[in-house]
Design a protein around this motif. Sequence first.
Motif, PDB file in Angstrom:
ATOM      1  N   ASP A  64       0.663  -1.462  -0.365  1.00  0.00           N
ATOM      2  CA  ASP A  64       0.036  -0.088   0.601  1.00  0.00           C
ATOM      3  C   ASP A  64       0.924   1.446  -0.066  1.00  0.00           C
ATOM      4  O   ASP A  64       2.100   0.737   0.479  1.00  0.00           O
ATOM      5  CB  ASP A  64      -0.784  -0.346   0.997  1.00  0.00           C
ATOM      6  CG  ASP A  64       0.012   0.037   2.362  1.00  0.00           C
ATOM      7  OD1 ASP A  64       0.744  -0.499   2.629  1.00  0.00           O
ATOM      8  OD2 ASP A  64       0.281   0.835   3.045  1.00  0.00           O
ATOM      9  N   MET A  65       0.285   1.895  -0.604  1.00  0.00           N
ATOM     10  CA  MET A  65       1.315   3.387  -0.795  1.00  0.00           C
ATOM     11  C   MET A  65       1.282   4.406   0.198  1.00  0.00           C
ATOM     12  O   MET A  65       2.268   4.307   0.185  1.00  0.00           O
ATOM     13  CB  MET A  65       0.443   4.395  -2.007  1.00  0.00           C
ATOM     14  CG  MET A  65       1.508   5.012  -2.031  1.00  0.00           C
ATOM     15  SD  MET A  65       2.917   5.556  -3.058  1.00  0.00           S
ATOM     16  CE  MET A  65       1.721   4.743  -4.659  1.00  0.00           C
ATOM     17  N   THR A  67       2.466   3.576   3.223  1.00  0.00           N
ATOM     18  CA  THR A  67       3.431   2.612   4.336  1.00  0.00           C
ATOM     19  C   THR A  67       4.826   2.752   3.468  1.00  0.00           C
ATOM     20  O   THR A  67       5.736   2.340   3.700  1.00  0.00           O
ATOM     21  CB  THR A  67       3.086   1.193   3.904  1.00  0.00           C
ATOM     22  OG1 THR A  67       1.816   0.611   4.841  1.00  0.00           O
ATOM     23  CG2 THR A  67       3.653   0.515   5.415  1.00  0.00           C
ATOM     24  N   LYS A  68       4.921   2.026   1.694  1.00  0.00           N
ATOM     25  CA  LYS A  68       5.424   2.390   1.053  1.00  0.00           C
ATOM     26  C   LYS A  68       6.374   4.097   1.636  1.00  0.00           C
ATOM     27  O   LYS A  68       8.260   4.038   1.257  1.00  0.00           O
ATOM     28  CB  LYS A  68       5.226   2.886  -0.641  1.00  0.00           C
ATOM     29  CG  LYS A  68       6.104   1.920  -1.759  1.00  0.00           C
ATOM     30  CD  LYS A  68       5.873   1.255  -2.218  1.00  0.00           C
ATOM     31  CE  LYS A  68       5.202   1.210  -3.449  1.00  0.00           C
ATOM     32  NZ  LYS A  68       4.417   1.276  -5.119  1.00  0.00           N
ATOM     33  N   THR A 137       3.609  10.622  -5.311  1.00  0.00           N
ATOM     34  CA  THR A 137       3.164   9.246  -5.574  1.00  0.00           C
ATOM     35  C   THR A 137       1.869   9.176  -6.852  1.00  0.00           C
ATOM     36  O   THR A 137       1.428  10.233  -7.300  1.00  0.00           O
ATOM     37  CB  THR A 137       2.211   8.841  -4.701  1.00  0.00           C
ATOM     38  OG1 THR A 137       1.680  10.089  -4.174  1.00  0.00           O
ATOM     39  CG2 THR A 137       3.304   8.744  -3.243  1.00  0.00           C
TER      40      THR A 137
END
Length: 263
Positions: A64-65, A67-68, A137
């Motif tokens: 998931d974004m 956490t990235k 992102t």
Amino acid sequence: MKIVVKVGTSTLAHATGRLNIRRVEELVKVLSDLKNEGHQIILVSSGAIGMGVGKLNLPGRPGDMPTKQAAAAVGQCELMYTYDRLFGQYGHTVAQILLTREDVDYPERRRNFQNVMARLLDLQALPVLNENDAVATDEVGVATTIGENDTLSAIVAGCVGADLLILLSDINGLYTADPRTNPDAVLIPEVSEITPALEALAGGAGSALGSGGMATKLKAAKIANAQGCDMVIANGRNPASLYDIAAGNPCGTRFLGRRANQS
Ligand code: GLU
């Protein structure tokens, strides 16, 4: 020479996500020495997300974004702390620059980026660059990131007017076939033109051949070569090969930049 060196996560970190201490120490030593020889060195370093995964003890690369982004924010600190400490041992000062696509797409911001790079090099600092993964992102359906550092390093090489771009990866260079599956595959030492046939050899992006795969490396070569900059793909396992590459000796695959008299 002005040399941009890009290192992939596979070169910097073990499979656990933890730092490959011996490798990074060797790399920093060689880059420091090349700088002492008089070259200007710019480092494009991946590994922020991978290192954040290790530092936060996450079970694997986040899907998931948020956490990235969080992993990148933590890992980028770890990366810079490591570079600052190691380059400092050789008397070199590092500078961190985190880029987003807008920084190189819009002429005014691109100029700002070029200005700070020129000034940092004047001041003998060693810029360390990465994409700003904590905030860059992709929106749904809109590509707002550069996405991988092969392309980012080629864009950077163009912006700073580099003489040479070196991509250190987990492969020795471009082969006539996939060396993992074809024992007859032979390393191609020099490429003067990136033809469709050559691109077909590279296969798709995201293969196990390095983070971006060979396709992104050819894309990077096209960008760099079009600006007159040579690009070399070499294995990051042995950082001392950077001496050979800087001296123009055969190592990995060298993609020749277009000279002024070529169309
Ligand atoms: N910017 C990413 C990171 O630092 C790496 C991108 C890439 O591997 O090309 O983790």
